[in-house]
Enzyme design. Structure first.
Site, mmCIF file in Angstrom:
data_model
loop_
_atom_site.group_PDB
_atom_site.id
_atom_site.type_symbol
_atom_site.label_atom_id
_atom_site.label_comp_id
_atom_site.label_asym_id
_atom_site.label_seq_id
_atom_site.Cartn_x
_atom_site.Cartn_y
_atom_site.Cartn_z
ATOM 1 N N LYS A 77 1.017 -1.314 0.153
ATOM 2 C CA LYS A 77 0.086 0.163 0.093
ATOM 3 C C LYS A 77 0.833 1.229 0.037
ATOM 4 C CE LYS A 77 -3.986 1.540 2.966
ATOM 5 N NZ LYS A 77 -4.685 1.395 4.093
ATOM 6 N N SER A 152 -9.541 1.307 3.415
ATOM 7 C CA SER A 152 -8.680 2.309 2.388
ATOM 8 C C SER A 152 -7.786 1.179 1.575
ATOM 9 C CB SER A 152 -8.000 3.154 3.108
ATOM 10 O OG SER A 152 -7.217 2.506 4.343
ATOM 11 N N SER A 176 -9.386 -1.296 7.509
ATOM 12 C CA SER A 176 -9.081 -0.901 5.955
ATOM 13 C C SER A 176 -8.479 -2.177 5.428
ATOM 14 C CB SER A 176 -8.146 0.318 6.002
ATOM 15 O OG SER A 176 -8.825 1.249 5.771
#
Ligand code: GLN
Length: 473
Positions: A77, A152, A176
């Protein structure tokens, strides 16, 4: 959607010379290129990945064992500090930022031979549940391009399901990792708070932030956790890993007590998800587990507590982006004050600003006692209620979110509706307990998953039970 061999098997083949790390990296990079329309990837770390692959292949040729993840490509990420490309956290304010050091988790993976090939899209600064808050682009769900992949860590989830790399890394502050794993259809693990070092990960809400793997299988998540976990001098909140590690798991559910969280099975839960979970429960009983209903009456307060404490910590953590130290700086400012305000006004997106304003408000004198302090008290109650629940059951089981993946645009103009999709995932972060998403079904051509939780530091037994659920699904 292409697949990969099991991660441990890939590393074995690299170590015995039947596969080359360079071929694996090139395969991953070409899949990333082919899947561009999904907007899962912000940047690739091609040059560095190829260099590292060559080093690994040379090591193997010289007769060395290059580690438990030798030559295995992965995607981080973009809120992990990594070498080889910018680290932006999908925010305009960090564009052009090159990390001076790497996240401890990345260092540990690299020490075992893993190779970071790309950085995945996210909601800017990890604020969101759909990746629509990314300042750059919206990632698409791998099963339906008109839907969100969750967030996310939407880019990380989408990447694994599309087969762009054998695993990815996500962060989980209020869901997330688990919610995008559920929307996109992969395994997503949020370990016990402190089990994986947060050093070198862009801070969101430091008392809640956790790092974890996103994989195709529970066994692979266990291997990655085994490698990333443990004390780290660069993060004082880290804890020791389980002395038995996380690789060899006990998956026997005979005599294990699983509590169904009553508060998560109310009318807001989608019927298809409920039906899939009911089918799983029948199989769990047949496997010898004892299923009991359990109520944690405090749970409905968890979302409100989260949306006070999280913005409070966000507002503090984001104060470092002031146009002076990192990333974007408004270069036409005539004095320092204008530089601060213009850099922040232009660099931050809407959601970051919303959280800064809410966070500053709940921390301000006059409102601190009414909001922040009260939320801390309720948080303690949540921690205690989970502790008590785990005195009577081994695990808690429930849905991950009230719905399957929703449509792009469906909630993006309604922040409260978006926040509500976190209603089932925030409590484990507030309590610091481990929790894992396991895909169990497909309905309406979209994945359905469950969330399994255990007491703090019971990651090992959690993973064992999760593997059984995977097997039964
Ligand atoms: N969706 C939640 C939020 O917007 C959780 C985000 C996260 O875990 N990073 O705060």
């Amino acid at each position: 959607m292409k697949s990969w061999d099991n991660i441990a098997k890939i590393a074995l083949s690299v170590n015995d010379g039947t596969k080359s790390a360079l071929d694996l990296v090139n395969e991953s990079l070409s899949r990333i290129e082919d899947a561009k329309e999904y907007n899962a990837i912000i940047s690739i770390t091609k040059e560095r990945a190829i260099e590292r692959a060559q080093l690994i292949d040379d090591g193997v040729k010289a007769g060395k064992n290059m580690g438990r993840l030798a030559g295995v490509p992965f995607i981080a990420k973009d809120n992990f500090l990594t070498f080889g490309s910018e680290t932006t956290a999908a925010s305009n304010i960090l564009k052009g930022f090159n990390a001076p050091y790497q996240a401890s988790a990345i260092e540990k993976l690299e020490a075992e031979g893993a190779i970071c090939v790309a950085k995945a899209n996210l909601d800017a600064f990890a604020h969101g549940a759909s990746t629509e808050n990314s300042d750059f682009m919206v990632t698409k769900n791998p099963h339906d391009k008109t839907r969100v992949p969750g967030g996310s860590s939407g880019g990380s989830a989408s990447s694994v399901v599309l087969g762009l790399a054998p695993f990815s890394l996500g962060t989980d502050t209020g869901g997330s990792i688990r919610q995008p794993a559920s929307f996109s259809g992969c395994v997503g693990l949020k370990p016990t708070y402190g089990l994986v070092s947060r050093s070198g990960v862009v801070a969101m809400a430091s008392s809640l932030d956790c790092i974890g793997p996103m994989t195709k299988t529970v066994g692979e998540a266990s291997l990655i956790l085994d490698i990333m976990s443990g004390r780290d001098l660069l993060d004082s909140t880290t804890i020791e890993k389980d002395t038995l590690g996380y690789v060899s798991l006990d998956s026997d559910l005979k005599g294990k007590k699983i509590g169904l969280v009553k508060e998560y099975f109310d009318d807001s839960l989608n019927k298809d998800i409920k039906e899939s979970i009911e089918n799983l429960i029948i199989k769990l009983k047949a496997a010898g587990a004892e299923i009991v209903d359990i109520s944690l009456p405090i749970l409905p307060s968890a979302l409100a507590v989260y949306y006070i404490l999280c913005p409070a910590e966000v507002s503090s953590n984001l104060s470092r982006y002031d146009g002076q130290r990192f990333g974007y700086s408004f270069d036409k400012a005539t004095d320092l004050k204008e530089s601060y305000s213009e850099s922040r006004a232009r660099g931050f997106g809407k959601e970051a600003k919303r959280r800064i304003i809410i966070g500053t408000y709940v921390l301000s004198s006059g409102y601190y006692d009414a909001y922040y302090k009260k939320a801390q008290l309720v948080r303690t109650k949540i921690v205690k209620d989970f502790e008590n629940a785990f005195k009577t059951v081994d695990f808690l089981l429930g849905p991950v979110a009230p719905t399957q993946a929703f449509k792009i645009g469906e909630k993006s103009n309604d922040p409260l509706a978006m926040y509500l999709s976190d209603v089932m995932t925030v409590a484990p972060n507030l309590a610091g307990i481990p929790s894992i998403t396991i895909p169990i079904d497909m309905k309406n051509e979209l994945p359905v998953a469950v969330q399994l939780m255990a007491a703090q530091k019971q990651d090992r037994s959690l993973l064992g039970a999760a593997r059984k659920i995977e097997e039964l699904s």
